[in-house]
Structure formats: C-alpha cells, structure tokens
Design a protein around this motif. Structure first.
Motif, PDB file in Angstrom:
ATOM      1  N   PRO A 125       0.791  -1.235   0.000  1.00  0.00           N
ATOM      2  CA  PRO A 125       0.000   0.000   0.000  1.00  0.00           C
ATOM      3  C   PRO A 125       0.823   1.285   0.000  1.00  0.00           C
ATOM      4  N   LYS A 126       2.092   1.190   0.356  1.00  0.00           N
ATOM      5  CA  LYS A 126       2.924   2.398   0.322  1.00  0.00           C
ATOM      6  C   LYS A 126       3.343   2.758  -1.105  1.00  0.00           C
ATOM      7  N   ASN A 127       3.120   1.861  -2.028  1.00  0.00           N
ATOM      8  CA  ASN A 127       3.332   2.121  -3.445  1.00  0.00           C
ATOM      9  C   ASN A 127       1.987   2.548  -4.023  1.00  0.00           C
ATOM     10  N   PHE A 128       1.753   3.862  -4.056  1.00  0.00           N
ATOM     11  CA  PHE A 128       0.448   4.358  -4.489  1.00  0.00           C
ATOM     12  C   PHE A 128       0.603   5.519  -5.460  1.00  0.00           C
ATOM     13  N   THR A 129      -0.492   5.869  -6.142  1.00  0.00           N
ATOM     14  CA  THR A 129      -0.504   7.021  -7.044  1.00  0.00           C
ATOM     15  C   THR A 129      -1.495   8.069  -6.529  1.00  0.00           C
ATOM     16  N   ARG A 130      -1.138   9.304  -6.677  1.00  0.00           N
ATOM     17  CA  ARG A 130      -1.949  10.476  -6.366  1.00  0.00           C
ATOM     18  C   ARG A 130      -2.298  10.557  -4.877  1.00  0.00           C
ATOM     19  N   SER A 131      -1.501  11.294  -4.161  1.00  0.00           N
ATOM     20  CA  SER A 131      -1.752  11.492  -2.734  1.00  0.00           C
ATOM     21  C   SER A 131      -2.888  12.473  -2.482  1.00  0.00           C
ATOM     22  N   TRP A 132      -3.268  13.245  -3.499  1.00  0.00           N
ATOM     23  CA  TRP A 132      -4.344  14.246  -3.353  1.00  0.00           C
ATOM     24  C   TRP A 132      -5.338  14.028  -4.492  1.00  0.00           C
ATOM     25  N   PHE A 133      -6.292  13.150  -4.252  1.00  0.00           N
ATOM     26  CA  PHE A 133      -7.281  12.765  -5.253  1.00  0.00           C
ATOM     27  C   PHE A 133      -8.654  12.892  -4.599  1.00  0.00           C
ATOM     28  N   ALA A 134      -9.270  14.037  -4.765  1.00  0.00           N
ATOM     29  CA  ALA A 134     -10.442  14.396  -3.960  1.00  0.00           C
ATOM     30  C   ALA A 134     -11.648  13.506  -4.226  1.00  0.00           C
ATOM     31  N   TRP A 135     -11.807  13.005  -5.448  1.00  0.00           N
ATOM     32  CA  TRP A 135     -12.955  12.149  -5.745  1.00  0.00           C
ATOM     33  C   TRP A 135     -12.940  10.896  -4.871  1.00  0.00           C
ATOM     34  N   ALA A 136     -11.789  10.235  -4.772  1.00  0.00           N
ATOM     35  CA  ALA A 136     -11.696   9.030  -3.946  1.00  0.00           C
ATOM     36  C   ALA A 136     -11.965   9.360  -2.481  1.00  0.00           C
ATOM     37  N   ASN A 137     -11.466  10.483  -1.999  1.00  0.00           N
ATOM     38  CA  ASN A 137     -11.731  10.883  -0.624  1.00  0.00           C
ATOM     39  C   ASN A 137     -13.220  11.125  -0.390  1.00  0.00           C
ATOM     40  N   ALA A 138     -13.860  11.803  -1.346  1.00  0.00           N
ATOM     41  CA  ALA A 138     -15.284  12.094  -1.217  1.00  0.00           C
ATOM     42  C   ALA A 138     -16.108  10.814  -1.185  1.00  0.00           C
ATOM     43  N   LEU A 139     -15.777   9.877  -2.066  1.00  0.00           N
ATOM     44  CA  LEU A 139     -16.540   8.636  -2.142  1.00  0.00           C
ATOM     45  C   LEU A 139     -16.374   7.813  -0.866  1.00  0.00           C
ATOM     46  N   PHE A 140     -15.163   7.813  -0.314  1.00  0.00           N
ATOM     47  CA  PHE A 140     -14.948   7.121   0.959  1.00  0.00           C
ATOM     48  C   PHE A 140     -15.802   7.752   2.056  1.00  0.00           C
ATOM     49  N   GLY A 141     -15.811   9.073   2.111  1.00  0.00           N
ATOM     50  CA  GLY A 141     -16.636   9.752   3.104  1.00  0.00           C
ATOM     51  C   GLY A 141     -18.108   9.422   2.945  1.00  0.00           C
ATOM     52  N   GLN A 142     -18.568   9.363   1.695  1.00  0.00           N
ATOM     53  CA  GLN A 142     -19.959   9.019   1.426  1.00  0.00           C
ATOM     54  C   GLN A 142     -20.281   7.606   1.919  1.00  0.00           C
ATOM     55  N   LEU A 143     -19.353   6.674   1.705  1.00  0.00           N
ATOM     56  CA  LEU A 143     -19.545   5.305   2.192  1.00  0.00           C
ATOM     57  C   LEU A 143     -19.722   5.287   3.703  1.00  0.00           C
ATOM     58  N   ILE A 144     -18.857   5.988   4.417  1.00  0.00           N
ATOM     59  CA  ILE A 144     -18.924   5.958   5.882  1.00  0.00           C
ATOM     60  C   ILE A 144     -20.230   6.573   6.373  1.00  0.00           C
ATOM     61  N   VAL A 145     -20.678   7.651   5.749  1.00  0.00           N
ATOM     62  CA  VAL A 145     -21.968   8.248   6.126  1.00  0.00           C
ATOM     63  C   VAL A 145     -23.093   7.235   5.915  1.00  0.00           C
ATOM     64  N   GLU A 146     -23.062   6.525   4.793  1.00  0.00           N
ATOM     65  CA  GLU A 146     -24.114   5.545   4.514  1.00  0.00           C
ATOM     66  C   GLU A 146     -24.090   4.404   5.521  1.00  0.00           C
ATOM     67  N   VAL A 147     -22.907   3.907   5.848  1.00  0.00           N
ATOM     68  CA  VAL A 147     -22.818   2.823   6.825  1.00  0.00           C
ATOM     69  C   VAL A 147     -23.297   3.305   8.196  1.00  0.00           C
TER      70      VAL A 147
END
Length: 480
Positions: A446-468
C-alpha cells in the motif's frame, strides 16, 4: 432526524470503548491520528452543516483510525479544491480534482455529491451548488466534447500533456477527450439539486442552452450521418492516449448507441460503444428531461431527451448483453455493433460495478448482480488479488494496482455485513500511512500508491462511511 435505538446503542458503544481506554493510550492514539485537515483559516470552504455532519458520524465510529480517515477524507473537497466567487452577479464555483489544477465535469460533480443531502441546511453550501451547476453549463457551451476545463475561460490549456494534442482546442479547455459521462454527470448533478431543493435559480437560459447542446452532442455521436466533427490524436508513448483512424477511433456499426471515444479513466476505448456510459446516458436523459419540464416548462426539450433515452435503451437491450459462461447474461463493457465485445471492468465510475452509485440500476437487479460479480473475478483482466487487498484497477495506471474506488463501490453495493466489514478493513489498511484515499495502490504494498491528493476518492470514501453510519451503525460500533 431522531436517532433510532440501534443508532443510539452504536454511538454509546463507541463512546464507552473510548472511555475504557487508559489515559496514556488515548493520548497516544490522539497523537497518531492527528487531523490532516488544513487549519480552519486555511480551508478553501467551510460549512457549518458539514462540520456538524462530521461530528455526528464520527461519534458513531469506534475504530480510531477509521474515524481519523473519515474526518480527513469527507471534507477534503471543500477544504482544498473549491474556489467560489461570482460572475455577472451570480454564484460561480470551480472545483479542481486535487493535484491537477483543472476541473473535470465528472470529478467535480462526484466530489460534491456526498454533501448534497445537506444543501437545505446551509445557505452557503446551497450557493456552492448553484455556482457549480452554472459553471458546468458555461463549460459545456465552450465545448461539449471537452472533459476538463481551466478556470479562466479565455486561457489556453495549462496541462502539460495537452499541449500537442491534435484536436480543436479552444480557450478555457484543459483537455478535450470526448467521454459520454462528462455530460452525464452535469445532468445528474442538476437533477439531484432540483429534486432536493426545487430552487429554479441555477436553471436559467444558459443552463437550458447547455443541456440542449449536450443532448444534441449525444445525437451527433450516434454518428448516423457520418463521423461527426470530433477527432483526437496525441503524440504519446501510451496508445490509450490517442485514437486510431485519423483520430475517429475504431469502426462501428451504427446501431443507435452513442460513441464514447474515451473512458472515465481518460483512456481510449477499445470499442467505441462504452456500455456503462450508454446506460448512464439513458438514466440522465430522463433526469434532465424532468428538470426541463418542471423547472422551466420546456416540454419540447424534455420530449427530445426522453426520445433519445428510449432509443439508446432499446439498442442496449438488443446489442449489449453477452453470455456470462454460466448460463446467464451480463452487460458487456464495450462493443462495436458488429458482434465484437470486451468484458472487463475499470474502477472509474461509470463502471459495470458502479451503476447503482449513479442511479442507473437498482443494486438488487439480477442482471446487475451477475455482471458485478463477474467483474469481481478473474474473468476481468483488471481484477487483482494481493497481500494487501483485492479489487479492480484498470489500464490507466497498470497491472496489479488496485483502486480504492473499486473497494468503496463494492461496499456500497453489498447487502451482507461481512463484505462491508472486509472492504472497510482493506480501506483502513491501504492508505499508506497518509490518512487519505489514493487513486491506486499496489496489491502487495500500500505504500506504493498514485496520487496522494485525489479528492474524488476521498469524497466517495466519506460518502460510504456516512451511509454505513446511517444504515448499518452496528458495523462501526467496534474496532475493525
């Protein structure tokens, strides 16, 4: 909303767990999971409704690392990517993707989607949505074939990789890759805002002209009367960054589907009839018709959009279903109309796996279920299993690179607690110590990753947690 008994118990469990920790352990945890948000005075946009939502949801999360991830990720779009102002006395909102200083129609819509349920609680947030709907309309009027735009509508593209593109670049356009979903996302955002607010303010003549142009562009890209005006080539090492046959793409049989020359990943399609995006188009054409009719009384525009939706839907049913090898049928990923197809999936939404996330199908639809399960298997060449996680990637980054977006999508579609918990554990353990979601990470590291600042992925993760938190709060009431 009054919390139900399960929500109260889940929140109480989280608080009891925190209280039971020794003071030294609580202090260590606080140091380990210090907020990664900008200081309040440095945030691009603040909303009391969003801050209240963060506090409400975080109180339900017993796992300190998951709570930390949520607090970092959920507001990331507002904290770092939103630029608000006025234009001709009206709201104007420009939303960059994160580490790329340009606004994609797709990303900007998806980035703000997790906040729209709160728009009635905050006038400032409501104005942000008004401004984004207006900005997207103006962008479409600049060029309906473009996928990304610069803030200054008079400036040439600042993106390094667009400088030598062989296409009709216009001022204000950052990149000109024709993707059906770019226009679809703008239509969906408009409909979502309208249904939640019944506010006519952003749906002016500019918006109307843009949506009519979008529908006309879809018709033009059915290519019934020739290839149309769009072509694109790029001198690049990656073949997926350019189109063959003079920039028009592979040949197709004209069957009523809409050509999409690029995928949501910005990679060129193998076959130009991209099925997830055509399915998305059917859905949003009906949505934009409702806004035309209800917000503006434009019955002719509504009827035109609905007629195109019906035509594309019929073509999908006639041509886009393939044998799943198990005695059933699934959706193809791409087809050409001659009988050739590819079955795969790409993490970027619209994907075959992500159709329920954008209101295209019900997640319990049997055809969707068969398709999504096949995509989450070795029938999909971009499905990867490793030491860190399993999930779907795509050719955009390369083999063995899993996109967190695919894991989030699987969790959102799941009906069983075990699948959701497994996805949450993968997401918790693959952020590479950064506190944010990424574009992709290596299946074994996991330390081999692309794009440390990718707002769409962050937003979608937040949406998942709200739904759960709202639908299955018990899953968050204990550490993962």
């Amino acid at each position: 909303m009054t919390p139900n008994r399960r929500e109260i118990m889940a929140s109480a469990g989280a608080l009891a767990l925190a209280a039971a920790m020794p003071a030294a352990a609580r202090a260590a945890a606080a140091r380990s999971f210090a907020s990664k948000r900008p200081a309040p005075g440095e945030r691009a946009f603040t909303s009391p409704a969003i801050e209240a939502e963060i506090s409400r949801v975080k109180a339900k999360i017993a796992d300190p690392e998951l709570a930390w991830l949520f607090e970092n990720c959920y507001p990331n779009t507002l904290d770092t990517t939103v630029q608000t102002g006025t234009l001709d006395g009206r709201p104007d909102t420009f939303v960059i993707t994160g580490d790329i200083e340009a606004m994609w129609l797709r990303d900007s819509s998806a980035q703000v989607q997790p906040y729209i349920h709160l728009v009635a609680k905050d006038a400032k947030l409501k104005r942000l949505f008004q401004g984004l709907i207006q900005r997207q309309a103006r962008c479409i009027l600049i060029d309906p074939y473009a996928n990304a735009f610069d803030k200054d509508p008079t400036a040439p593209s600042k993106l390094e990789w667009s400088q030598t593109d062989k296409t009709e670049m216009k001022p204000g356009v950052a990149e000109r890759k024709w993707e059906i979903d770019s226009l679809c996302y703008a239509m969906r955002l408009s409909h979502e805002y309208w249904t939640r607010t019944k506010d006519k303010a952003p749906f002016d003549d500019t918006w109307s002209r843009a949506m009519k142009l979008a529908v006309a562009t879809f018709r033009e890209q059915q290519r019934k009367d020739g290839p149309g005006p769009y072509k694109f080539q790029r001198p690049a090492l990656q073949p997926s960054d350019s189109l063959m046959l003079g920039g028009y793409g592979r040949p197709t049989k004209k069957i009523g589907l809409i050509h999409s020359m690029f995928r949501p990943s910005d990679d060129a399609c193998l076959y130009p009839f991209l099925i997830p995006s055509n399915l998305f188009a059917v859905s949003v054409l009906r949505k934009v018709a409702a806004v035309h009719r209800e917000a503006r009384g434009e019955n002719a525009a509504a009827t035109d959009a609905e007629a195109l939706a019906a035509e594309v839907e019929a073509a999908l049913k006639a041509h886009a279903l393939i044998d799943d090898g198990r005695g059933g049928q699934v959706w193809a990923y791409e087809i050409d109309g001659f009988g050739n197809y590819v079955f795969m999936d790409d993490a970027n939404v619209p994907s075959l796996s992500g159709l329920p996330l954008i209101d295209v199908v019900d997640r319990n639809d049997p055809l969707f279920r068969r398709t999504a399960e096949l995509a989450w298997s070795d029938r999909n060449p971009y499905f990867f299993k490793g030491k860190a996680a399993e999930g779907i990637g795509g050719p955009h980054i390369g083999l063995d690179m899993i996109w967190p977006m695919s894991i989030i999508t699987r969790a959102m579609n799941a009906d069983d607690d075990a699948t959701i918990l497994q996805c949450l554990r993968w997401l918790k353990t693959t952020h590479g110590g950064t506190g944010f979601m990424h574009e992709s990470f290596h299946k074994d590291d996991p330390k081999n990753f692309t794009r440390s600042w990718f707002a769409w992925a962050n937003a979608l993760f937040g949406q998942l947690i709200v739904e759960v938190a709202d639908k299955r709060p018990a899953l968050l009431s204990r550490p993962l």
